[in-house]
Write a protein that holds these residues in place. Sequence first.
Motif, PDB file in Angstrom:
ATOM      1  N   GLY A 101      -3.490  -2.090  -8.718  1.00  0.00           N
ATOM      2  CA  GLY A 101      -2.639  -2.331 -10.528  1.00  0.00           C
ATOM      3  C   GLY A 101      -1.402  -3.784 -10.236  1.00  0.00           C
ATOM      4  N   THR A 102      -1.664  -4.705 -11.147  1.00  0.00           N
ATOM      5  CA  THR A 102      -1.031  -5.538 -10.844  1.00  0.00           C
ATOM      6  C   THR A 102      -0.544  -6.070 -12.622  1.00  0.00           C
ATOM      7  OG1 THR A 102      -0.796  -8.273 -10.018  1.00  0.00           O
ATOM      8  CG2 THR A 102      -2.720  -7.138 -11.237  1.00  0.00           C
ATOM      9  N   ARG A 103      -0.308  -7.002 -12.727  1.00  0.00           N
ATOM     10  CA  ARG A 103       0.008  -7.751 -14.331  1.00  0.00           C
ATOM     11  C   ARG A 103      -0.476  -9.079 -14.090  1.00  0.00           C
ATOM     12  NH1 ARG A 103       6.077  -8.448 -13.790  1.00  0.00           N
ATOM     13  NH2 ARG A 103       6.385  -8.344 -16.200  1.00  0.00           N
ATOM     14  N   LEU A 148       3.310   2.234 -13.319  1.00  0.00           N
ATOM     15  CA  LEU A 148       3.369   0.686 -13.361  1.00  0.00           C
ATOM     16  C   LEU A 148       4.291   0.513 -13.564  1.00  0.00           C
ATOM     17  CD1 LEU A 148      -0.443   0.650 -13.033  1.00  0.00           C
ATOM     18  CD2 LEU A 148       0.702   1.049 -11.276  1.00  0.00           C
ATOM     19  N   ALA A 149       4.481   0.359 -14.309  1.00  0.00           N
ATOM     20  CA  ALA A 149       5.632  -0.721 -15.652  1.00  0.00           C
ATOM     21  C   ALA A 149       7.289   0.045 -14.850  1.00  0.00           C
ATOM     22  CB  ALA A 149       5.945   0.267 -17.049  1.00  0.00           C
ATOM     23  N   LYS A 150       7.366   0.772 -14.436  1.00  0.00           N
ATOM     24  CA  LYS A 150       8.787   1.140 -13.608  1.00  0.00           C
ATOM     25  C   LYS A 150       8.679   1.241 -12.602  1.00  0.00           C
ATOM     26  CE  LYS A 150      10.802   5.554 -12.380  1.00  0.00           C
ATOM     27  NZ  LYS A 150      11.647   7.343 -12.169  1.00  0.00           N
ATOM     28  N   ARG A 151       7.831   0.916 -11.754  1.00  0.00           N
ATOM     29  CA  ARG A 151       6.981   0.472 -10.515  1.00  0.00           C
ATOM     30  C   ARG A 151       7.112  -1.192 -10.373  1.00  0.00           C
ATOM     31  NH1 ARG A 151       7.590  -1.588  -6.397  1.00  0.00           N
ATOM     32  NH2 ARG A 151       7.164  -1.074  -4.026  1.00  0.00           N
ATOM     33  N   PHE A 152       6.826  -1.633 -11.497  1.00  0.00           N
ATOM     34  CA  PHE A 152       7.310  -2.694 -11.336  1.00  0.00           C
ATOM     35  C   PHE A 152       8.421  -3.856 -11.653  1.00  0.00           C
ATOM     36  CE2 PHE A 152       2.066  -3.856 -11.653  1.00  0.00           C
ATOM     37  CZ  PHE A 152       2.017  -3.824 -10.257  1.00  0.00           C
ATOM     38  N   LEU A 208       0.982  -0.663  -0.052  1.00  0.00           N
ATOM     39  CA  LEU A 208      -0.322  -0.182   0.273  1.00  0.00           C
ATOM     40  C   LEU A 208       1.018   1.067  -0.046  1.00  0.00           C
ATOM     41  CD1 LEU A 208      -2.514  -1.372   2.942  1.00  0.00           C
ATOM     42  CD2 LEU A 208      -2.447  -1.613   0.525  1.00  0.00           C
ATOM     43  N   GLU A 209       0.773   2.070  -0.917  1.00  0.00           N
ATOM     44  CA  GLU A 209       1.669   2.945  -1.065  1.00  0.00           C
ATOM     45  C   GLU A 209       0.910   4.488  -1.309  1.00  0.00           C
ATOM     46  OE1 GLU A 209       4.584   2.460  -4.456  1.00  0.00           O
ATOM     47  OE2 GLU A 209       5.077   0.969  -3.264  1.00  0.00           O
ATOM     48  N   ARG A 210       1.237   5.320  -1.752  1.00  0.00           N
ATOM     49  CA  ARG A 210       1.077   6.773  -2.333  1.00  0.00           C
ATOM     50  C   ARG A 210       1.662   6.585  -3.555  1.00  0.00           C
ATOM     51  NH1 ARG A 210      -3.404  10.081  -0.731  1.00  0.00           N
ATOM     52  NH2 ARG A 210      -3.489   9.367   1.681  1.00  0.00           N
ATOM     53  N   ILE A 211       1.591   7.175  -4.953  1.00  0.00           N
ATOM     54  CA  ILE A 211       2.377   7.461  -6.145  1.00  0.00           C
ATOM     55  C   ILE A 211       1.820   8.587  -6.991  1.00  0.00           C
ATOM     56  CG2 ILE A 211       3.112   6.532  -8.499  1.00  0.00           C
ATOM     57  CD1 ILE A 211       2.207   3.624  -8.084  1.00  0.00           C
ATOM     58  N   GLY A 212       2.876   9.139  -6.472  1.00  0.00           N
ATOM     59  CA  GLY A 212       2.598  10.963  -6.837  1.00  0.00           C
ATOM     60  C   GLY A 212       1.582  11.783  -5.644  1.00  0.00           C
ATOM     61  N   GLY A 213       0.886  10.999  -5.021  1.00  0.00           N
ATOM     62  CA  GLY A 213       0.256  11.265  -4.046  1.00  0.00           C
ATOM     63  C   GLY A 213      -1.276  10.469  -3.996  1.00  0.00           C
ATOM     64  N   PRO A 228      -3.319   7.668  -3.691  1.00  0.00           N
ATOM     65  CA  PRO A 228      -3.314   6.224  -2.778  1.00  0.00           C
ATOM     66  C   PRO A 228      -3.477   4.740  -4.104  1.00  0.00           C
ATOM     67  CG  PRO A 228      -5.209   6.734  -2.601  1.00  0.00           C
ATOM     68  CD  PRO A 228      -4.461   7.684  -3.021  1.00  0.00           C
ATOM     69  N   ALA A 229      -3.103   3.723  -3.230  1.00  0.00           N
ATOM     70  CA  ALA A 229      -2.716   2.138  -4.454  1.00  0.00           C
ATOM     71  C   ALA A 229      -2.208   1.206  -3.988  1.00  0.00           C
ATOM     72  CB  ALA A 229      -1.333   2.494  -5.411  1.00  0.00           C
ATOM     73  N   VAL A 230      -2.919   0.115  -4.731  1.00  0.00           N
ATOM     74  CA  VAL A 230      -2.863  -0.840  -3.671  1.00  0.00           C
ATOM     75  C   VAL A 230      -1.931  -1.770  -5.088  1.00  0.00           C
ATOM     76  CG1 VAL A 230      -3.568  -3.596  -3.339  1.00  0.00           C
ATOM     77  CG2 VAL A 230      -4.370  -1.116  -1.866  1.00  0.00           C
ATOM     78  N   LEU A 231      -0.876  -1.978  -4.807  1.00  0.00           N
ATOM     79  CA  LEU A 231      -0.028  -2.893  -6.100  1.00  0.00           C
ATOM     80  C   LEU A 231       0.087  -3.971  -5.575  1.00  0.00           C
ATOM     81  CD1 LEU A 231       2.289  -0.493  -6.748  1.00  0.00           C
ATOM     82  CD2 LEU A 231       0.985  -0.384  -7.814  1.00  0.00           C
TER      83      LEU A 231
END
Length: 222
Positions: free
Chosen positions: A113-115, A150-154, A64-69, A71-74
């Motif tokens: 987000g996921t793959r 998301l691609a960068k985060r993954f 659980l994190e914030r991406i550019g502010g 909120p996200a579940v990755l």
Amino acid sequence: MAIQATTKDCTALSDSELSEMADLCAEGPSRFEVGLLSKQAEAWVLVTLVRDGNPLKGFAFATLERIGGTPAVLVGLASIKRTAKRDAVLRAMMMDLYRRAVLAFPDEDVLVGTRFTNPGGFEAFKSLTDVIPRPDHKATGEERAWGRRLAKRFGIENGSYNDRDFTTIGDNTFPLVLDHESLKPEAVDPSVEALFGQLDTKRGDSLIAFGWAMAEFLAKLA
């Protein structure tokens, strides 16, 4: 026995639990071993374990994190055992992550987000809104930007991601995806299957996907 999902910090994973996860993967297409799973435990913050009684039936590494502010579940590497209860296991896994999300981000819409390598994986997104990519929808510039984020985060290398169709090029290994096959693959919408038409699964290609868990939906899980 009832299906139960438990989410905890990756640092709390035991060697026996990692072995269970490796045994589950050995029965599926990924064949991930303990060594790789241990590295994933270091790379992610949370792990969700789903059991039917005592046996492990599914798991997911997530954060659980914030991406550019925002909120996200990755969800990173995840796997659901191919049993007759696989759909229920997947649902329990995602709902437990959503409950974590509402505690971390109350009263906010949350990006998930996921793959995937398999169109059946989209069953994980049944509760989400504005899923991208989706049939008969041309992604906007902002949606494509989210795909790149998301691609960068993954950890997708530059040049291995196509931001127009949200696909990644593999490296001849099974990718770190949410691995789930529908219990009724014949019921999967052909237009959803078409999103995966360009993937070379033997090469390890994957599809990056995301959607929104709306605040109203999450509030019901609090």
